[in-house]
Design a protein around this motif. Structure first.
Motif, PDB file in Angstrom:
ATOM      1  N   UNK A 139       3.050 -13.421  17.280  1.00  0.00           N
ATOM      2  CA  UNK A 139       2.289 -14.299  16.393  1.00  0.00           C
ATOM      3  C   UNK A 139       1.297 -15.130  17.198  1.00  0.00           C
ATOM      4  N   UNK A 140       1.741 -15.626  18.318  1.00  0.00           N
ATOM      5  CA  UNK A 140       0.871 -16.443  19.175  1.00  0.00           C
ATOM      6  C   UNK A 140      -0.385 -15.675  19.576  1.00  0.00           C
ATOM      7  N   UNK A 141      -0.243 -14.391  19.838  1.00  0.00           N
ATOM      8  CA  UNK A 141      -1.389 -13.553  20.223  1.00  0.00           C
ATOM      9  C   UNK A 141      -2.439 -13.478  19.111  1.00  0.00           C
ATOM     10  N   UNK A 142      -2.014 -13.671  17.873  1.00  0.00           N
ATOM     11  CA  UNK A 142      -2.927 -13.561  16.740  1.00  0.00           C
ATOM     12  C   UNK A 142      -3.756 -14.828  16.511  1.00  0.00           C
ATOM     13  N   UNK A 143      -3.412 -15.909  17.188  1.00  0.00           N
ATOM     14  CA  UNK A 143      -4.106 -17.178  16.984  1.00  0.00           C
ATOM     15  C   UNK A 143      -4.817 -17.554  18.277  1.00  0.00           C
ATOM     16  N   UNK A 144      -6.105 -17.204  18.358  1.00  0.00           N
ATOM     17  CA  UNK A 144      -6.846 -17.519  19.584  1.00  0.00           C
ATOM     18  C   UNK A 144      -6.867 -19.026  19.851  1.00  0.00           C
ATOM     19  N   UNK A 145      -6.758 -19.400  21.095  1.00  0.00           N
ATOM     20  CA  UNK A 145      -6.845 -20.806  21.519  1.00  0.00           C
ATOM     21  C   UNK A 145      -5.817 -21.703  20.851  1.00  0.00           C
ATOM     22  N   UNK A 146      -4.633 -21.173  20.557  1.00  0.00           N
ATOM     23  CA  UNK A 146      -3.613 -21.962  19.863  1.00  0.00           C
ATOM     24  C   UNK A 146      -3.249 -23.223  20.649  1.00  0.00           C
ATOM     25  N   UNK A 147      -3.218 -23.114  21.982  1.00  0.00           N
ATOM     26  CA  UNK A 147      -2.850 -24.273  22.794  1.00  0.00           C
ATOM     27  C   UNK A 147      -3.884 -25.391  22.678  1.00  0.00           C
ATOM     28  N   UNK A 148      -5.162 -25.029  22.685  1.00  0.00           N
ATOM     29  CA  UNK A 148      -6.219 -26.035  22.602  1.00  0.00           C
ATOM     30  C   UNK A 148      -6.445 -26.490  21.159  1.00  0.00           C
ATOM     31  N   UNK A 149      -6.411 -25.534  20.229  1.00  0.00           N
ATOM     32  CA  UNK A 149      -6.739 -25.817  18.836  1.00  0.00           C
ATOM     33  C   UNK A 149      -5.611 -26.547  18.115  1.00  0.00           C
ATOM     34  N   UNK A 150      -4.398 -26.109  18.319  1.00  0.00           N
ATOM     35  CA  UNK A 150      -3.255 -26.694  17.637  1.00  0.00           C
ATOM     36  C   UNK A 150      -3.040 -26.113  16.253  1.00  0.00           C
ATOM     37  N   UNK A 151      -2.017 -26.589  15.612  1.00  0.00           N
ATOM     38  CA  UNK A 151      -1.609 -26.134  14.287  1.00  0.00           C
ATOM     39  C   UNK A 151      -1.362 -27.354  13.404  1.00  0.00           C
ATOM     40  N   UNK A 152      -1.431 -27.141  12.105  1.00  0.00           N
ATOM     41  CA  UNK A 152      -1.092 -28.176  11.131  1.00  0.00           C
ATOM     42  C   UNK A 152      -0.028 -27.604  10.209  1.00  0.00           C
ATOM     43  N   UNK A 153       0.997 -28.392   9.917  1.00  0.00           N
ATOM     44  CA  UNK A 153       2.030 -27.975   8.974  1.00  0.00           C
ATOM     45  C   UNK A 153       2.027 -28.953   7.803  1.00  0.00           C
ATOM     46  N   UNK A 154       2.251 -28.416   6.601  1.00  0.00           N
ATOM     47  CA  UNK A 154       2.415 -29.264   5.423  1.00  0.00           C
ATOM     48  C   UNK A 154       3.353 -28.575   4.436  1.00  0.00           C
ATOM     49  N   UNK A 155       3.564 -29.228   3.313  1.00  0.00           N
ATOM     50  CA  UNK A 155       4.445 -28.679   2.279  1.00  0.00           C
ATOM     51  C   UNK A 155       3.773 -27.495   1.603  1.00  0.00           C
ATOM     52  N   UNK A 156       4.579 -26.491   1.252  1.00  0.00           N
ATOM     53  CA  UNK A 156       4.079 -25.366   0.476  1.00  0.00           C
ATOM     54  C   UNK A 156       4.244 -25.648  -1.007  1.00  0.00           C
ATOM     55  N   UNK A 157       3.795 -24.710  -1.816  1.00  0.00           N
ATOM     56  CA  UNK A 157       3.906 -24.881  -3.270  1.00  0.00           C
ATOM     57  C   UNK A 157       5.315 -24.596  -3.764  1.00  0.00           C
ATOM     58  N   UNK A 158       6.045 -23.764  -3.047  1.00  0.00           N
ATOM     59  CA  UNK A 158       7.447 -23.565  -3.352  1.00  0.00           C
ATOM     60  C   UNK A 158       8.223 -24.417  -2.345  1.00  0.00           C
ATOM     61  N   UNK A 159       9.511 -24.255  -2.279  1.00  0.00           N
ATOM     62  CA  UNK A 159      10.300 -25.023  -1.308  1.00  0.00           C
ATOM     63  C   UNK A 159      10.161 -24.383   0.066  1.00  0.00           C
ATOM     64  N   UNK A 160       8.980 -24.490   0.620  1.00  0.00           N
ATOM     65  CA  UNK A 160       8.687 -23.931   1.928  1.00  0.00           C
ATOM     66  C   UNK A 160       7.650 -24.809   2.610  1.00  0.00           C
ATOM     67  N   UNK A 161       7.320 -24.459   3.839  1.00  0.00           N
ATOM     68  CA  UNK A 161       6.270 -25.153   4.577  1.00  0.00           C
ATOM     69  C   UNK A 161       5.158 -24.161   4.842  1.00  0.00           C
TER      70      UNK A 161
END
Length: 157
Positions: free
Chosen positions: A24-46
């Motif tokens: 999965x990490x390979x699919x997100x270029x510059x993940x270390x520099x760019x970062x990620x955001x997490x939030x609530x999903x529409x179902x009981x998920x993130x």
């Protein structure tokens, strides 16, 4: 557009950290520099977004008329708990306790990629959700959702 694919089984450690799978990490270029955001999903998920995709989402939300109560309510709920995630040296991210409690995640979890985002589910809830739809129901839904499209319609995109 980001095209994330795959499903990944992960575990939360005692501190609420999850290792981002290498594929999965390979699919997100510059993940270390760019970062990620997490939030609530529409179902009981993130939902985890690469920063670039989150920025696109924020641009769309910023165009909504804030004088309309339903827009404000949607923005408030959508933004509730949104948190920046950064990878540590062991490729782990710390999922906020408030969000893991909301999604009922406390051990094994499933990452399910969907184009530009990653849904994060309790593994058991994810499996139950998929099992609720029979193969016939899935075929009927596919026809309903995709059946009106012409191949020419898709090629224009």
């Amino acid at each position: 557009m980001t095209e994330l694919t795959g499903e990944y089984i992960c575990k939360l450690d005692a501190k609420g950290r999850m290792v981002v799978p290498a594929l999965l990490k390979k699919q997100i270029p510059n993940i270390e520099q760019e970062g990620l955001i997490v939030n609530r999903g529409f179902e009981k998920n993130l939902v985890i977004y690469p920063r670039s995709e989150w920025s696109k989402m924020m641009k769309q939300l910023s165009k909504l008329n804030k004088f309309k109560a339903e827009n404000r309510n949607f923005i408030r709920k959508f933004m509730s708990g949104a948190t920046e995630l950064t990878l540590d040296s062991a490729n782990r991210v710390l999922l906020p306790k408030m969000l893991t409690e909301y999604a009922g995640i406390n051990g094994e979890l499933m990452l399910a990629c969907q184009f530009d985002r990653i849904e994060v589910w309790s593994k058991s809830v994810y499996q139950e959700t998929l099992a609720e739809m029979s193969e016939d129901d899935f075929a009927t839904l596919g026809e309903k959702v995709m059946g009106g499209l012409d191949i020419g319609d898709l090629e224009d995109e």
